[in-house]
Motif scaffolding. Structure first.
Motif, PDB file in Angstrom:
ATOM      1  N   UNK A 162       9.160 140.871  30.177  1.00 32.55           N
ATOM      2  CA  UNK A 162      10.437 141.420  29.727  1.00 32.55           C
ATOM      3  C   UNK A 162      11.357 141.824  30.850  1.00 32.55           C
ATOM      4  N   UNK A 163      11.133 141.294  32.047  1.00 31.90           N
ATOM      5  CA  UNK A 163      11.932 141.655  33.218  1.00 31.90           C
ATOM      6  C   UNK A 163      12.854 140.501  33.577  1.00 31.90           C
ATOM      7  N   UNK A 164      14.119 140.801  33.773  1.00 35.81           N
ATOM      8  CA  UNK A 164      15.104 139.820  34.230  1.00 35.81           C
ATOM      9  C   UNK A 164      15.552 140.229  35.629  1.00 35.81           C
ATOM     10  N   UNK A 165      15.511 139.307  36.566  1.00 40.25           N
ATOM     11  CA  UNK A 165      15.809 139.632  37.958  1.00 40.25           C
ATOM     12  C   UNK A 165      17.279 139.957  38.168  1.00 40.25           C
ATOM     13  N   UNK A 166      18.154 139.087  37.689  1.00 40.37           N
ATOM     14  CA  UNK A 166      19.611 139.264  37.734  1.00 40.37           C
ATOM     15  C   UNK A 166      20.269 138.881  39.040  1.00 40.37           C
ATOM     16  N   UNK A 208      20.094 137.147  31.213  1.00 40.21           N
ATOM     17  CA  UNK A 208      18.892 136.870  30.432  1.00 40.21           C
ATOM     18  C   UNK A 208      17.921 136.073  31.286  1.00 40.21           C
ATOM     19  N   UNK A 209      16.764 135.767  30.705  1.00 40.81           N
ATOM     20  CA  UNK A 209      15.816 134.901  31.405  1.00 40.81           C
ATOM     21  C   UNK A 209      16.444 133.547  31.714  1.00 40.81           C
ATOM     22  N   UNK A 241      10.066 147.242  37.895  1.00 36.49           N
ATOM     23  CA  UNK A 241       9.591 146.253  38.863  1.00 36.49           C
ATOM     24  C   UNK A 241       8.119 146.480  39.195  1.00 36.49           C
ATOM     25  N   UNK A 242       7.669 147.730  39.195  1.00 37.16           N
ATOM     26  CA  UNK A 242       6.266 148.014  39.506  1.00 37.16           C
ATOM     27  C   UNK A 242       5.320 147.473  38.442  1.00 37.16           C
ATOM     28  N   UNK A 287       6.918 127.964  43.407  1.00 31.04           N
ATOM     29  CA  UNK A 287       6.315 129.287  43.573  1.00 31.04           C
ATOM     30  C   UNK A 287       7.244 130.380  43.041  1.00 31.04           C
ATOM     31  N   UNK A 288       8.528 130.268  43.373  1.00 32.21           N
ATOM     32  CA  UNK A 288       9.493 131.260  42.883  1.00 32.21           C
ATOM     33  C   UNK A 288       9.608 131.202  41.369  1.00 32.21           C
ATOM     34  N   UNK A 289       9.608 129.995  40.807  1.00 32.78           N
ATOM     35  CA  UNK A 289       9.729 129.852  39.356  1.00 32.78           C
ATOM     36  C   UNK A 289       8.531 130.471  38.644  1.00 32.78           C
ATOM     37  N   UNK A 290       7.332 130.347  39.227  1.00 34.78           N
ATOM     38  CA  UNK A 290       6.159 130.933  38.588  1.00 34.78           C
ATOM     39  C   UNK A 290       6.257 132.451  38.539  1.00 34.78           C
ATOM     40  N   UNK A 291       6.852 133.065  39.567  1.00 35.53           N
ATOM     41  CA  UNK A 291       7.052 134.518  39.552  1.00 35.53           C
ATOM     42  C   UNK A 291       8.072 134.917  38.484  1.00 35.53           C
ATOM     43  N   UNK A 292       9.146 134.135  38.372  1.00 38.96           N
ATOM     44  CA  UNK A 292      10.130 134.427  37.321  1.00 38.96           C
ATOM     45  C   UNK A 292       9.507 134.278  35.940  1.00 38.96           C
ATOM     46  N   UNK A 293       8.653 133.268  35.765  1.00 42.93           N
ATOM     47  CA  UNK A 293       8.006 133.075  34.469  1.00 42.93           C
ATOM     48  C   UNK A 293       7.180 134.297  34.092  1.00 42.93           C
TER      49      UNK A 293
END
Length: 503
Positions: free
Chosen positions: A128-132, A187-188, A62-63, A116-122
């Motif tokens: 290579x990070x999936x929030x889950x 996954x993403x 996450x960092x 805004x949230x979608x841009x962070x997920x993108x």
């Protein structure tokens, strides 16, 4: 004092993963949020060590993410044998608390926050990070309307060796993607679905599969089956929600595409998900977000608006019954698949009355205006002018034969567009319809139409129903009792007026 540096000030909250505290970083003299992670009761020493390794690994992952709409993880430390994540402190309320306090949000407001949230997920997916575990409780909204996604600490990096215990399901049942509910790895694409569920809950007031407070297993079953009622209050956000809530993860748009679509809805523009279904685009770089900061007070939608969106009349006229209404019509929650009017591709051998096939189609991609215009004109012809609508079909749909096509639409008495055509891929358009059948049955549908170019003309080459719900007509009223009325008439006819004439 934690790790000789972070002094706790006040408790901010708690959840399944642990407690969150406001603390002061005494070395840098700045406020931070620290999350003391619970390892779980009854773990053996080996399992505890594995859990500590997992939390440390997730914190390091996450960092790696630095984005203006993601809560930054500054440090990972240990205190009294428990892992501690040191994060950016964000004075805010969660989207869950916001909806609880203010009620369902207006579609444009939800779109502004969601972009805004979608841009962070993108950005996370590119790294290579999936929030889950995307859900309203993890979407933090500041007083100025700035959104940040929290809790990337339970995410995982694609390609890293998982240390989690087999059989453990990370995430909240009401917001999981169907494939994750069935046991597949997140996954993403599953993050995108969870964001869609989150926005659905923001505008509808409840998650698509139900809250499941008392029966989370039932919610998991509905989630795995992708069984949810179409949104009723989402208005212009409806096509975007239906795209991201697609049961097939390969047909969902990427987080970057969702960002653009949500910005379009927030700006009262047409939302065009231009590469829906393109798995190759899932790791494209994302540009810095430019969504404007907004206040979070809900904006009421215009009540009961009916908007005439018909294209210019086609020579020859048409039925006045083909009405185009704003996408505020109440969609029914009965998930019944009605395939009688799905114009699926027929066998490769065309029937004898298939009609002359159109000229060889080109591979050029039509522009969005051409696509939506072709779909609008097509449904403006139905059901009364099916023979003219037949001429708007591409070679794949013509294989069914013109007689079969005409017979299908002869059973329909009215066609109403309830969600205006929206481009959802390079050649596909999503549209909402309400069909009224001859027996009074009403069918609410969301269709995806794929189009091809024929000498510059866009033709509909595939027509798929992605969601359908039906309502049966009410029973006819009982026939009036004519007997009593006849007796009264007889008596009345026998009466004489004062002039001697019949009364």
């Amino acid at each position: 004092m934690l790790a000789g540096r972070y002094r706790l000030r006040s408790r901010l909250g708690a959840g399944a993963m642990g407690e969150v505290w406001l603390a002061m970083d005494e070395r840098l003299q700045r406020p931070v949020a620290v999350k003391q992670v619970r390892l779980g009761a009854g773990l053996g020493s080996a399992e505890e060590e594995q859990a500590r390794q997992r939390i440390a690994r997730e914190g390091r992952i996450a960092a790696r993410l630095r984005h203006p709409h993601a809560v930054t993880v500054h440090d990972v430390v240990e205190h009294d044998g428990r892992p501690v994540l040191v994060m950016e402190y964000v004075p805010s309320r969660s989207l869950a608390a916001l909806v609880t306090e203010q009620g369902p949000l207006a579609p444009a407001t939800a779109a502004r926050l969601g972009a805004q949230a979608a841009s962070a997920l993108a950005a996370a997916h590119v790294a290579g990070i999936v929030h889950r575990d995307v859900k309203p409780a993890n979407i933090l909204v500041g007083d100025d309307g700035t959104v940040k996604i929290a809790d990337f600490g339970i995410s995982h990096a694609v390609g890293d060796v998982s240390i989690t215990k087999a059989g453990v399901l990370a995430g909240t049942p009401a917001f999981l993607a169907p494939e994750v509910a069935r046991g597949e790895d997140p996954t993403a694409a599953s993050d995108v679905f969870s964001l869609g569920s989150t926005l659905y809950a923001a505008v509808e007031g409840t998650p698509p599969f139900g809250a499941g407070v008392d029966n989370p297993i039932a919610v998991l079953h509905r989630t795995a089956a992708a069984d949810f009622p179409p949104p009723r209050l989402a208005g212009p956000l409806t096509p975007v929600l239906m795209a991201v809530l697609c049961a097939d993860p390969d047909r969902r748009p990427t987080a970057e595409q969702v960002t653009d679509a949500l910005r379009a809805v927030a700006g009262n523009r047409v939302a065009a998900l231009s590469t829906l279904g393109s798995t190759a685009a899932r790791t494209q770089p994302v540009t810095s977000p430019d969504a404007a900061t907004v206040l979070v007070a809900p904006v009421p939608a215009p009540p009961g608006t009916r908007v005439d969106l018909r294209p210019a009349p086609i020579i020859g006229g048409g039925s006045a019954r083909r009405r185009w209404v704003a996408p505020l019509a109440g969609l029914l929650a009965v998930g019944l698949g009605v395939g009688a009017f799905a114009l699926a591709t027929a066998p490769s051998t065309p029937p004898s009355d298939a009609g002359s096939a159109p000229a060889t189609t080109t591979t050029a991609v039509p522009d969005p205006a051409t696509l939506t215009g072709a779909v609008s004109e097509y449904f403006a012809l139905l059901p009364d002018r099916a023979d003219e609508a037949w001429l708007r079909l591409g070679p794949a749909l013509r294989t069914q034969g013109q007689t079969a096509y005409r017979n299908r639409w002869s059973a329909v008495t009215d066609v109403v567009v309830t969600a205006s055509p929206v481009v959802t891929s390079a050649t596909a358009v999503t549209v909402g319809l309400r069909l009224t059948l001859a027996d009074g049955t009403v069918v609410q549908e969301t269709r995806v139409l794929d189009l091809v170019l024929d000498n510059g003309t866009a033709l509909i080459n595939a027509d798929s129903i992605v969601h359908s719900a039906t309502s049966t007509p009410p029973p006819p009223p009982p026939a009036p009792d004519h007997k009593g009325r006849g007796e009264e008439n007889k008596k009345g006819n026998g009466k004489k007026g004062k002039d001697g004439e019949d009364g």
